[in-house]
Design a protein around this motif. Structure first.
Motif, mmCIF file in Angstrom:
data_model
loop_
_atom_site.group_PDB
_atom_site.id
_atom_site.type_symbol
_atom_site.label_atom_id
_atom_site.label_comp_id
_atom_site.label_asym_id
_atom_site.label_seq_id
_atom_site.Cartn_x
_atom_site.Cartn_y
_atom_site.Cartn_z
ATOM 1 N N PHE A 120 27.152 -4.795 28.590
ATOM 2 C CA PHE A 120 25.956 -5.519 29.038
ATOM 3 C C PHE A 120 25.291 -6.235 27.871
ATOM 4 O O PHE A 120 25.401 -5.816 26.706
ATOM 5 C CB PHE A 120 24.961 -4.586 29.731
ATOM 6 N N SER A 121 24.624 -7.313 28.193
ATOM 7 C CA SER A 121 23.851 -8.083 27.225
ATOM 8 C C SER A 121 22.559 -8.482 27.916
ATOM 9 O O SER A 121 22.525 -9.434 28.695
ATOM 10 C CB SER A 121 24.631 -9.321 26.765
ATOM 11 N N ILE A 122 21.507 -7.743 27.641
ATOM 12 C CA ILE A 122 20.220 -7.935 28.317
ATOM 13 C C ILE A 122 19.265 -8.625 27.359
ATOM 14 O O ILE A 122 19.092 -8.182 26.209
ATOM 15 C CB ILE A 122 19.654 -6.580 28.778
ATOM 16 N N PRO A 123 18.634 -9.715 27.780
ATOM 17 C CA PRO A 123 17.767 -10.473 26.871
ATOM 18 C C PRO A 123 16.593 -9.636 26.363
ATOM 19 O O PRO A 123 16.151 -8.690 27.010
ATOM 20 C CB PRO A 123 17.291 -11.643 27.734
ATOM 21 N N GLU A 124 16.085 -10.010 25.204
ATOM 22 C CA GLU A 124 14.985 -9.278 24.585
ATOM 23 C C GLU A 124 13.746 -9.258 25.473
ATOM 24 O O GLU A 124 12.979 -8.290 25.458
ATOM 25 C CB GLU A 124 14.649 -9.909 23.222
ATOM 26 N N SER A 125 13.568 -10.299 26.273
ATOM 27 C CA SER A 125 12.417 -10.340 27.178
ATOM 28 C C SER A 125 12.481 -9.248 28.238
ATOM 29 O O SER A 125 11.482 -8.934 28.879
ATOM 30 C CB SER A 125 12.335 -11.715 27.854
ATOM 31 N N GLU A 126 13.686 -8.656 28.426
ATOM 32 C CA GLU A 126 13.876 -7.584 29.408
ATOM 33 C C GLU A 126 14.231 -6.262 28.718
ATOM 34 O O GLU A 126 14.976 -5.454 29.242
ATOM 35 C CB GLU A 126 14.996 -7.979 30.391
ATOM 36 N N ARG A 127 13.682 -6.067 27.532
ATOM 37 C CA ARG A 127 14.040 -4.871 26.765
ATOM 38 C C ARG A 127 13.648 -3.575 27.482
ATOM 39 O O ARG A 127 14.278 -2.539 27.280
ATOM 40 C CB ARG A 127 13.432 -4.911 25.371
ATOM 41 N N ARG A 128 12.611 -3.641 28.322
ATOM 42 C CA ARG A 128 12.242 -2.439 29.081
ATOM 43 C C ARG A 128 13.370 -2.055 30.046
ATOM 44 O O ARG A 128 13.701 -0.876 30.194
ATOM 45 C CB ARG A 128 10.952 -2.698 29.843
ATOM 46 N N THR A 129 13.954 -3.053 30.678
ATOM 47 C CA THR A 129 15.091 -2.801 31.566
ATOM 48 C C THR A 129 16.271 -2.258 30.769
ATOM 49 O O THR A 129 16.962 -1.334 31.213
ATOM 50 C CB THR A 129 15.500 -4.090 32.289
ATOM 51 N N ARG A 130 16.515 -2.822 29.593
ATOM 52 C CA ARG A 130 17.604 -2.340 28.745
ATOM 53 C C ARG A 130 17.404 -0.877 28.372
ATOM 54 O O ARG A 130 18.345 -0.075 28.405
ATOM 55 C CB ARG A 130 17.682 -3.208 27.486
ATOM 56 N N HIS A 131 16.171 -0.525 28.050
ATOM 57 C CA HIS A 131 15.865 0.866 27.710
ATOM 58 C C HIS A 131 16.125 1.785 28.898
ATOM 59 O O HIS A 131 16.736 2.856 28.745
ATOM 60 C CB HIS A 131 14.406 0.970 27.264
ATOM 61 N N GLN A 132 15.673 1.385 30.082
ATOM 62 C CA GLN A 132 15.890 2.200 31.279
ATOM 63 C C GLN A 132 17.379 2.334 31.599
ATOM 64 O O GLN A 132 17.846 3.410 31.997
ATOM 65 C CB GLN A 132 15.152 1.589 32.477
ATOM 66 N N LEU A 133 18.130 1.251 31.423
ATOM 67 C CA LEU A 133 19.566 1.300 31.694
ATOM 68 C C LEU A 133 20.249 2.296 30.771
ATOM 69 O O LEU A 133 21.077 3.118 31.219
ATOM 70 C CB LEU A 133 20.175 -0.089 31.540
ATOM 71 N N ARG A 134 19.927 2.251 29.503
ATOM 72 C CA ARG A 134 20.558 3.176 28.558
ATOM 73 C C ARG A 134 20.204 4.630 28.879
ATOM 74 O O ARG A 134 21.060 5.513 28.822
ATOM 75 C CB ARG A 134 20.129 2.824 27.135
ATOM 76 N N ARG A 135 18.941 4.868 29.219
ATOM 77 C CA ARG A 135 18.539 6.235 29.555
ATOM 78 C C ARG A 135 19.303 6.742 30.779
ATOM 79 O O ARG A 135 19.793 7.874 30.801
ATOM 80 C CB ARG A 135 17.029 6.284 29.839
ATOM 81 N N ARG A 136 19.412 5.898 31.790
ATOM 82 C CA ARG A 136 20.023 6.364 33.026
ATOM 83 C C ARG A 136 21.542 6.468 32.909
ATOM 84 O O ARG A 136 22.163 7.314 33.553
ATOM 85 C CB ARG A 136 19.598 5.459 34.183
ATOM 86 N N LEU A 137 22.162 5.651 32.077
ATOM 87 C CA LEU A 137 23.591 5.825 31.823
ATOM 88 C C LEU A 137 23.842 7.150 31.116
ATOM 89 O O LEU A 137 24.816 7.855 31.422
ATOM 90 C CB LEU A 137 24.124 4.658 30.989
ATOM 91 N N GLN A 138 22.978 7.503 30.182
ATOM 92 C CA GLN A 138 23.120 8.811 29.536
ATOM 93 C C GLN A 138 22.964 9.939 30.540
ATOM 94 O O GLN A 138 23.672 10.938 30.486
ATOM 95 C CB GLN A 138 22.084 8.960 28.420
ATOM 96 N N TRP A 139 22.048 9.783 31.478
ATOM 97 C CA TRP A 139 21.785 10.841 32.446
ATOM 98 C C TRP A 139 22.937 11.071 33.411
ATOM 99 O O TRP A 139 23.018 12.120 34.038
ATOM 100 C CB TRP A 139 20.513 10.527 33.224
ATOM 101 N N ILE A 140 23.823 10.092 33.559
ATOM 102 C CA ILE A 140 24.982 10.340 34.422
ATOM 103 C C ILE A 140 26.217 10.711 33.605
ATOM 104 O O ILE A 140 27.318 10.803 34.144
ATOM 105 C CB ILE A 140 25.300 9.144 35.350
ATOM 106 N N GLY A 141 26.037 10.932 32.309
ATOM 107 C CA GLY A 141 27.138 11.413 31.485
ATOM 108 C C GLY A 141 27.953 10.336 30.805
ATOM 109 O O GLY A 141 29.061 10.610 30.341
ATOM 110 N N ALA A 142 27.427 9.119 30.706
ATOM 111 C CA ALA A 142 28.155 8.053 30.022
ATOM 112 C C ALA A 142 28.052 8.222 28.512
ATOM 113 O O ALA A 142 27.057 8.733 27.993
ATOM 114 C CB ALA A 142 27.609 6.685 30.430
ATOM 115 N N GLY A 143 29.089 7.791 27.799
ATOM 116 C CA GLY A 143 29.112 7.849 26.348
ATOM 117 C C GLY A 143 28.872 6.475 25.748
ATOM 118 O O GLY A 143 29.071 5.451 26.406
ATOM 119 N N ILE A 144 28.464 6.451 24.486
ATOM 120 C CA ILE A 144 28.104 5.208 23.808
ATOM 121 C C ILE A 144 29.210 4.838 22.824
ATOM 122 O O ILE A 144 29.344 5.451 21.758
ATOM 123 C CB ILE A 144 26.773 5.348 23.060
#
Length: 284
Positions: A120-144
């Protein structure tokens, strides 16, 4: 941790389900409701809910406060039939069904299973969405693999798509199905970089330790078993053995949960049915 107020009610329910600390009043009540309200037809009287909470060691006043908070979070709706009680909110059903699949159908990968890569490539203007996406991917067991490239078992692809749709982030992400990764070092070394295996090990050992303190009464033991276990099937992706250390404690956790769940489920349900038989309405 409180859910983000900008998210939808459905999103809040999902996030709170992971955030509630196992063993807390909020977590035990959520587990109790998640396990038993649907088999009871979706409704329970306040008196019976408080009584069942008491069987878990939750005082009546504390139980009533906790139930009110779950209502505010969108899990329950107040509804009077033959008595004052609560009905499961329609928006919560999907979250609970996803939880069932995780909790009771924990999947472990094999080397032949596919992976899902999320770029994914989320624009800086949507950094809140990017933060939420990363948190929720971690919560389902995704790795970085890298900040904008995540990896999870292929069978979780639909959950990734649900998260992207829920956050309105689908336009910024591309998903790939892939076979076994080929890192520069060993698969075990790669897994330790992509997932926090040390934290997962600690969670497994804590779960195993919690089993030594289960109550003797089947209902309380079963609810506390589910409550102690329910976060692990989210945070642990069920990696194949080739990516795990030889002394990985996950298999013992899975086996112990399956054994105890099979032994406690029916007597616990009998207890709930006996207590609620007087007032619980038939399934709609």
């Amino acid at each position: 941790m409180a859910a983000d107020p900008s998210t939808s009610p459905g999103t809040r329910a999902v996030l709170d389900d992971i955030d509630a600390r196992p063993g807390s009043t909020a977590s035990l009540l959520r587990t109790l409701i998640g396990v038993y309200l649907r088999p009871l037809g979706g409704w329970i009287s306040t008196a019976d809910l408080v009584a069942l909470a008491g069987d878990l060691g939750i005082p009546p006043a504390q139980a009533r406060t906790g139930v009110t908070r779950l209502k505010q979070k969108g899990l329950l709706l107040a509804e009077r039939t033959e008595a004052i009680g609560y009905r499961l909110a329609p928006d919560a059903v999907g979250m609970l069904e996803r939880g069932d699949r995780r909790i009771f159908e924990m999947r472990e990968m094999t080397d032949a299973d596919d992976w899902c890569l999320v770029s994914f490539s989320i624009p800086e203007s949507e950094r809140r969405t990017r933060h939420q996406l990363r948190r929720r991917l971690q919560w389902i067991g995704a790795g970085i693999v890298s900040p904008a490239l995540w990896i999870c078992p292929g069978h979780l692809q639909d959950e990734v798509l649900e998260i992207l749709d829920d956050l309105d982030a689908r336009r910024w992400a591309t998903l790939f199905r892939a076979s076994a990764p080929v890192p520069p070092g060993s698969l075990v070394e790669a897994a330790a970089q992509w997932w926090d295996l040390a934290a997962l090990r600690t969670e497994h050992l804590a779960f195993q330790e919690s089993l030594t303190g289960l109550p003797t009464e089947p209902f309380a033991a079963y609810v506390r078993l589910i409550d102690s276990w329910r976060v692990l099937p989210y945070t642990d992706p069920g990696l194949p053995p080739s990516m795990l250390p030889a002394d990985w404690p996950g298999r013992r956790s899975f086996d112990e949960f399956a054994r105890l769940s099979a032994a406690l489920a029916e007597p616990a349900w009998e207890h709930v049915r006996a207590l609620t038989r007087r007032e619980a309405p038939s399934s709609p």
